[in-house]
Each structure stands twice: as structure tokens, then as C-alpha cells.
Design a protein around this motif. Structure first.
Motif, PDB file in Angstrom:
ATOM      1  N   ARG A  38      28.756  17.540  28.233  1.00 34.04           N
ATOM      2  CA  ARG A  38      29.449  18.151  29.384  1.00 34.04           C
ATOM      3  C   ARG A  38      29.567  17.166  30.543  1.00 34.04           C
ATOM      4  O   ARG A  38      30.617  17.049  31.159  1.00 34.04           O
ATOM      5  N   GLN A  47      38.092  18.272  29.117  1.00 33.64           N
ATOM      6  CA  GLN A  47      37.288  19.403  28.669  1.00 33.64           C
ATOM      7  C   GLN A  47      36.279  18.873  27.637  1.00 33.64           C
ATOM      8  O   GLN A  47      36.581  17.946  26.884  1.00 33.64           O
ATOM      9  N   PRO A  48      35.084  19.444  27.584  1.00 37.34           N
ATOM     10  CA  PRO A  48      34.103  18.972  26.604  1.00 37.34           C
ATOM     11  C   PRO A  48      34.651  18.952  25.173  1.00 37.34           C
ATOM     12  O   PRO A  48      34.333  18.047  24.401  1.00 37.34           O
ATOM     13  N   SER A  49      35.499  19.916  24.846  1.00 43.41           N
ATOM     14  CA  SER A  49      36.045  19.964  23.485  1.00 43.41           C
ATOM     15  C   SER A  49      36.889  18.734  23.150  1.00 43.41           C
ATOM     16  O   SER A  49      37.010  18.360  21.981  1.00 43.41           O
ATOM     17  N   TYR A  52      35.245  15.968  21.074  1.00 42.71           N
ATOM     18  CA  TYR A  52      35.046  16.189  19.646  1.00 42.71           C
ATOM     19  C   TYR A  52      36.241  15.732  18.819  1.00 42.71           C
ATOM     20  O   TYR A  52      36.202  15.780  17.599  1.00 42.71           O
ATOM     21  N   TRP A  53      37.260  15.258  19.474  1.00 40.46           N
ATOM     22  CA  TRP A  53      38.373  14.610  18.782  1.00 40.46           C
ATOM     23  C   TRP A  53      37.874  13.289  18.181  1.00 40.46           C
ATOM     24  O   TRP A  53      38.274  12.879  17.097  1.00 40.46           O
ATOM     25  N   ASP A  57      29.747  15.341  17.056  1.00 43.57           N
ATOM     26  CA  ASP A  57      28.689  15.919  17.884  1.00 43.57           C
ATOM     27  C   ASP A  57      28.060  14.808  18.728  1.00 43.57           C
ATOM     28  O   ASP A  57      28.424  13.634  18.605  1.00 43.57           O
TER      29      ASP A  57
END
Length: 190
Positions: A38, A47-49, A52-53, A57
């Protein structure tokens, strides 16, 4: 184009290398305890998501950082001894806050590449050891270096934080590092 679209477009341009270098910069200032996906996303203004690109993790990201730390070692010289290889790894780890912990966790989970281990193994082979013996010695040496540097880094960080650190009869310092390596060096009488 709207301001929001421009902002989203510039954020989407963060490459995998951008994420790793930003994470390394953050770790240098606050170490592992202050690091989170974060916080990294905030720093990159995504964005944190979006992280993940590039990484499945946090541990995958830390493994990429571990690989960068190992890659920061100077190029291996022909005929480099085990002690020289181990010292180069120690120096690389000490140059990065929590470097030993980052590499150790990545190795433990099978996520880091084998560059450090291979370098140590080559030193053993250059000293005349058969491949299997050189691999065993490389593993033992890698674990010695990781443990030693972890001890060094934990004590240094505690001192920097103002924690009272008691003297220890087996302090992790240059002398104890060299003494440990002398016991591991091929050809040493045991």
C-alpha cells in the motif's frame, strides 16, 4: 483528455523496474517493518492492485529486490576465492537495509535466483573441489554469510534506534566474518 485520464495514463507507465527501484528506495529509508504494498502504491501514485500487474505478491517483489542486491556485486574475477566471493556478497547485503533478511526469505521460499550460490560454487570449483562438494560448500557459505550479515544488520539498526545493545562475546564483525570464512575455505584443516 481529462486530468484524471492523464494521471491514470502516467501511472500506467510504471515499469517493473520502476516498481523495484521505488521499493528499494523506500526500503533504504525505513526497512522492512515500514514497507508495504500500500505504501509503495501511494509512492507510485497508483492503486495497490496495479502493483500486481508486475508481481504476484509482496514476497515476489522482495525476491526481485533480492536479485537486484545480488546483481549489485562487482563482476566475479577469474580465480576468485571463496572468501572473496563471500566478502563481495556480504558487502552487497550490508549496502541495503535488511539485505540479508530480504535475500534469506526469498531463498527460503524458492523465489530468488541462484546467482549468489552459483558464484560461491564456482569459487569452490576453482579451488579444485568436485561439483557436489563445491555445491555443499557454497550452501554452507551462503548460510554463514546470511546469518552473519543478519546479525550485523540487526545490531546496527537497534543501535541506530537508540536500543541498548549489550556486548556479546561472539560479535558479528569483520574479524568474526574472516574467522568463519577461514574455517570454510577449501583446503583448511578441520
Amino acid at each position: 483528455m481529462s486530468t484524471n485520464a492523464t494521471s491514470e495514463s502516467s501511472r500506467a507507465r510504471n515499469s517493473r523496474d520502476d516498481v523495484v527501484s521505488t521499493a528499494m528506495r523506500m526500503l533504504a529509508s525505513g526497512g522492512l517493518p515500514a514497507f508495504s504494498m500500500r505504501a509503495l502504491a501511494r509512492e507510485l501514485e497508483v492503486q495497490p492492485s496495479a502493483l500486481y500487474w508486475h508481481f504476484a505478491d509482496k514476497q515476489s517483489l522482495l525476491a526481485a529486490i533480492a536479485d537486484e542486491i545480488v546483481a549489485s556485486m562487482p563482476e566475479r574475477a577469474a580465480g576468485e576465492t571463496l572468501a572473496e566471493s563471500a566478502a563481495a556478497l556480504r558487502d552487497a547485503l550490508l549496502a541495503h537495509m535488511d539485505g540479508a533478511e530480504i535475500l534469506l526469505s526469498s531463498i527460503s521460499l524458492g523465489l530468488a535466483d541462484d546467482a549468489a550460490l552459483v558464484r560461491l560454487q564456482l569459487a569452490g570449483e576453482d579451488a579444485g573441489l568436485e561439483r557436489a562438494r563445491a555445491q555443499s560448500l557454497a550452501g554452507a557459505t551462503l548460510h554463514f554469510v546470511l546469518g552473519h550479515v543478519s546479525h550485523e544488520q540487526q545490531r546496527a539498526q537497534a543501535l541506530a534506534a537508540g536500543v541498548e545493545v549489550r556486548a556479546h562475546p561472539h560479535a558479528a564483525d569483520d574479524a568474526s566474518f574472516e574467522a568463519g570464512l577461514a574455517l570454510l575455505e577449501p583446503g583448511t584443516e578441520r
